[in-house]
Motif scaffolding. Structure first.
Motif, short mmCIF file in Angstrom:
data_model
loop_
_atom_site.label_atom_id
_atom_site.label_comp_id
_atom_site.label_asym_id
_atom_site.label_seq_id
_atom_site.Cartn_x
_atom_site.Cartn_y
_atom_site.Cartn_z
N VAL A 166 18.10 -7.17 107.28
CA VAL A 166 18.95 -6.07 106.89
C VAL A 166 18.07 -4.96 106.31
N GLY A 167 18.56 -3.75 106.38
CA GLY A 167 17.81 -2.62 105.86
C GLY A 167 18.32 -1.32 106.43
N PHE A 168 17.77 -0.22 105.93
CA PHE A 168 18.15 1.10 106.40
C PHE A 168 17.67 1.30 107.84
N PRO A 169 18.26 2.28 108.53
CA PRO A 169 17.76 2.59 109.89
C PRO A 169 16.29 2.96 109.86
N SER A 170 15.60 2.56 110.92
CA SER A 170 14.18 2.85 111.11
C SER A 170 13.31 2.23 110.02
N ALA A 171 13.77 1.10 109.44
CA ALA A 171 12.95 0.41 108.44
C ALA A 171 11.92 -0.50 109.09
N GLY A 172 12.04 -0.75 110.38
CA GLY A 172 11.09 -1.60 111.08
C GLY A 172 11.61 -2.98 111.38
N LYS A 173 12.93 -3.18 111.38
CA LYS A 173 13.49 -4.50 111.66
C LYS A 173 13.25 -4.91 113.11
N LEU A 217 21.95 -0.39 108.10
CA LEU A 217 23.05 -0.15 107.18
C LEU A 217 22.75 1.10 106.36
N ILE A 218 23.83 1.78 105.97
CA ILE A 218 23.73 2.95 105.12
C ILE A 218 24.77 2.83 104.03
N PRO A 219 24.67 3.57 102.95
CA PRO A 219 25.72 3.54 101.92
C PRO A 219 27.08 3.88 102.52
N GLY A 220 28.07 3.06 102.23
CA GLY A 220 29.41 3.23 102.79
C GLY A 220 29.63 2.44 104.05
N LEU A 241 18.69 -13.95 103.88
CA LEU A 241 18.72 -12.54 104.21
C LEU A 241 17.39 -11.91 103.83
N VAL A 242 16.82 -11.14 104.76
CA VAL A 242 15.53 -10.52 104.57
C VAL A 242 15.73 -9.00 104.47
N HIS A 243 15.37 -8.44 103.32
CA HIS A 243 15.42 -6.98 103.15
C HIS A 243 14.12 -6.39 103.71
N VAL A 244 14.22 -5.64 104.78
CA VAL A 244 13.07 -4.95 105.35
C VAL A 244 13.07 -3.53 104.78
N PRO A 256 11.75 2.01 97.66
CA PRO A 256 12.09 0.63 98.00
C PRO A 256 13.15 0.02 97.09
N VAL A 257 13.09 0.27 95.80
CA VAL A 257 14.04 -0.35 94.88
C VAL A 257 15.45 0.19 95.12
N SER A 258 15.58 1.51 95.26
CA SER A 258 16.91 2.08 95.49
C SER A 258 17.46 1.66 96.85
N ASP A 259 16.60 1.51 97.86
CA ASP A 259 17.08 1.05 99.17
C ASP A 259 17.67 -0.36 99.08
N VAL A 260 16.97 -1.25 98.39
CA VAL A 260 17.47 -2.63 98.26
C VAL A 260 18.76 -2.65 97.46
N ASP A 261 18.85 -1.86 96.40
CA ASP A 261 20.07 -1.83 95.59
C ASP A 261 21.25 -1.29 96.40
N ALA A 262 21.01 -0.29 97.24
CA ALA A 262 22.09 0.26 98.06
C ALA A 262 22.60 -0.76 99.08
N ILE A 263 21.67 -1.48 99.70
CA ILE A 263 22.08 -2.50 100.67
C ILE A 263 22.82 -3.63 99.97
N GLU A 264 22.36 -4.07 98.81
CA GLU A 264 23.03 -5.14 98.08
C GLU A 264 24.42 -4.72 97.66
N ASP A 265 24.60 -3.45 97.34
CA ASP A 265 25.93 -2.97 96.98
C ASP A 265 26.87 -3.06 98.17
N GLU A 266 26.40 -2.74 99.37
CA GLU A 266 27.24 -2.85 100.56
C GLU A 266 27.55 -4.30 100.90
N LEU A 267 26.57 -5.19 100.70
CA LEU A 267 26.82 -6.62 100.96
C LEU A 267 27.84 -7.17 99.98
#
Length: 498
Positions: A166-173, A217-220, A241-244, A256-267
């Motif tokens: 899981v991760g933002f677009p273009s994170a390298g997944k 994934l993106i916020p929302g 679950l692997v945060h990329v 990196p920290v804000s990206d992981v927090d945003a994804i965790e909030d969506e999960l």
């Protein structure tokens, strides 16, 4: 033409109708009314969903959403039953979840050969040979076939993967899964390159596990923004679950920290339909693109903060193939621990749920749409009404006798029904006429009897014996002597010829 991936489809399934029973009487020379010989109708075919490992998408149901099984054949004379309808098997991918129109989960199809009855075929109607009894020796009717079940179902494919990226677009997944497995996803440097989940098989020593690359994934996302809502379901079965995280991003306001927090909030906002909480799954942080000098410095800066949360952190570079071996074996260790913690698979048990002996099988309620009317609900009364041919008076009488034996008439009388009250059973509404008038110990009228058998012309053995006894008692006591002439007796008013 590029192939399409469909992981959600709405299907309309209709099972086959049951065949009608046959009302036939055996005919043979010198044997009128030789007895009933009508056969039963065949059962309608079922619609089945079967897991096929060779199917990987729900694309077929997207273009052909309607499915119907074969109907049962009608019974025939000579005690010949109709053929059963052909069942229809629909092949679905492994991991398909079946839901009803309200979103309730009906089945989770995991494992090759797993089968779910999507629609049950209708019962075949009984022929008059099966309806014969001592009181009804030659029924002049047969039961109709029951209509097959018709349902609208939602099919959702939820990937059966051990590891979810899981991760933002273009994170390298996609790049990560391409270097860890033989998967070859489409890779580009613009958002939402991955439009479908990619699955890859990864080997770590003796451990083999599957990895799913979930679209960015993106916020929302849990509310329908971006692509996340359609693909969040693919992480429900993952063991880890692997945060990329992209450490070389140039977008302002991201780290990196804000990206992981945003994804965790969506999960946390997403509620898995299969039960369980995603918060209970172990997490792994992958700081990607550390081959870039600025990204390596940023990874060294945020690593202590993730480790303080109890998370395992790996610095990798898919371009330089750096840190991939350590990541692979760490994921294999977590997957092995998850598999060992799961209960051993048990064979499917057949559960018998007998009905309580005091269960009447029906309910009687006041009709809200008809003043003074009543509604009878129950599996048996409604099925009997569907199988009754109301153009046949004898069949209607048979239905009335069955309802009376079930206790429907007694319950209607107890609820205050009077002769002429409208009673609704299933789709049929009729005026109630009780078999036994209130306060009178009257015998049932036998409305289902066949009047043809009541016309008896053959003299029974008891009647012949009684007639012979009467003739013997009526002979004169004084017999003439042997050889004496018998004088003819003249009837009054009759000429003797003398």
């Amino acid at each position: 033409m590029a192939s399409r991936f469909v992981d959600r489809a709405v299907i309309h399934v209709t099972a086959g109708n049951g065949g009608n029973g046959c009302a036939s009487v055996h005919r043979e020379k010198f044997k009128p009314l030789g007895g009933p010989d009508g056969g039963n109708g065949g059962h309608g075919g079922d619609v089945l969903l079967v897991v096929d490992p060779g199917v990987h998408t729900l694309l077929d149901f997207h273009f052909r959403p309607h499915a119907r099984a074969g109907n049962g054949k009608q019974g025939q004379g000579g005690n010949r039953s109709g053929a059963a309808g052909e069942p229809l098997e629909l092949r679905v991918p492994d991991g398909t979840v079946v839901l009803d129109e309200d979103g309730a989960v009906l089945a989770d199809l995991v494992g090759a050969g797993t089968t779910f009855v999507a629609a049950k075929g209708g019962r075949g109607g009984l022929g008059n040979a099966a309806l014969a009894s001592r009181a009804r020796k030659a029924p002049g009717f047969a039961l109709l076939g029951e209509p097959g079940e018709s349902r609208d179902l939602v099919l959702e494919l939820r990937s059966v993967a051990d590891v979810g990226l899981v991760g933002f677009p273009s994170a390298g997944k996609s790049s990560l899964i391409s270097v860890l497995s033989a998967a070859r996803p489409k890779i580009a440097d613009y958002p939402f390159t991955t439009l479908v989940p990619n699955l890859g098989v990864v080997t770590a020593g003796d451990t083999v596990f599957t990895m799913a690359d979930v679209p960015g994934l993106i916020p929302g996302a849990s509310e329908g923004k971006g692509l996340g809502l359609d693909f969040l379901r693919h992480i429900e079965r993952c063991a880890v679950l692997v945060h990329v995280v992209d450490c070389a991003t140039y977008e302002p306001g991201r780290d990196p920290v804000s990206d992981v927090d945003a994804i965790e909030d969506e999960l946390a906002r997403y509620t898995p339909a299969l039960g369980g909480e995603l918060a209970e799954r172990p997490r792994v942080i992958v700081l990607n693109k550390v081959d870039v000098p600025d990204a390596a410095d940023l990874a060294d800066l945020v690593r202590p903060e993730f480790e303080a949360r109890g998370l395992r952190v790996f610095e990798v570079s898919t371009v330089a193939h750096r840190g991939l071996r350590e990541l692979t074996f760490a994921l294999g260790e977590i997957v092995e621990g998850y598999r060992a913690a799961q209960p051993p698979p048990t064979p499917t048990k057949i559960v018998l749920r007998p009905e309580p002996v005091d269960d009447s099988g029906f309910t009687v309620e006041a009709d809200p749409d008809e003043p003074g009317g009543f509604v009878v609900r129950g599996a048996r009364p409604e099925r009997w009404v569907r199988q009754t041919n109301f153009a046949n008076d004898e069949a209607v009488g048979y239905l009335a006798d069955r309802l009376n034996r079930l206790g429907v008439e007694d319950e209607l009388a107890r609820r205050g029904a009077v002769p002429g009250s409208p009673v609704t059973i299933g789709d049929m509404t009729f005026e109630w006429e009780p078999s036994t008038p209130a306060g009178t110990a009257a015998q049932l009228s036998g409305r289902g009897n066949d009047t043809r058998l009541e016309q008896r012309t053959r003299v029974s053995a008891a009647e012949r014996k009684e007639a012979r006894r009467i003739r013997r008692e009526g002979e004169p006591e004084d017999e003439p002597a042997p050889g004496a002439e018998r004088q003819p007796r003249a009837e009054s008013g009759e000429d003797t010829g003398e």
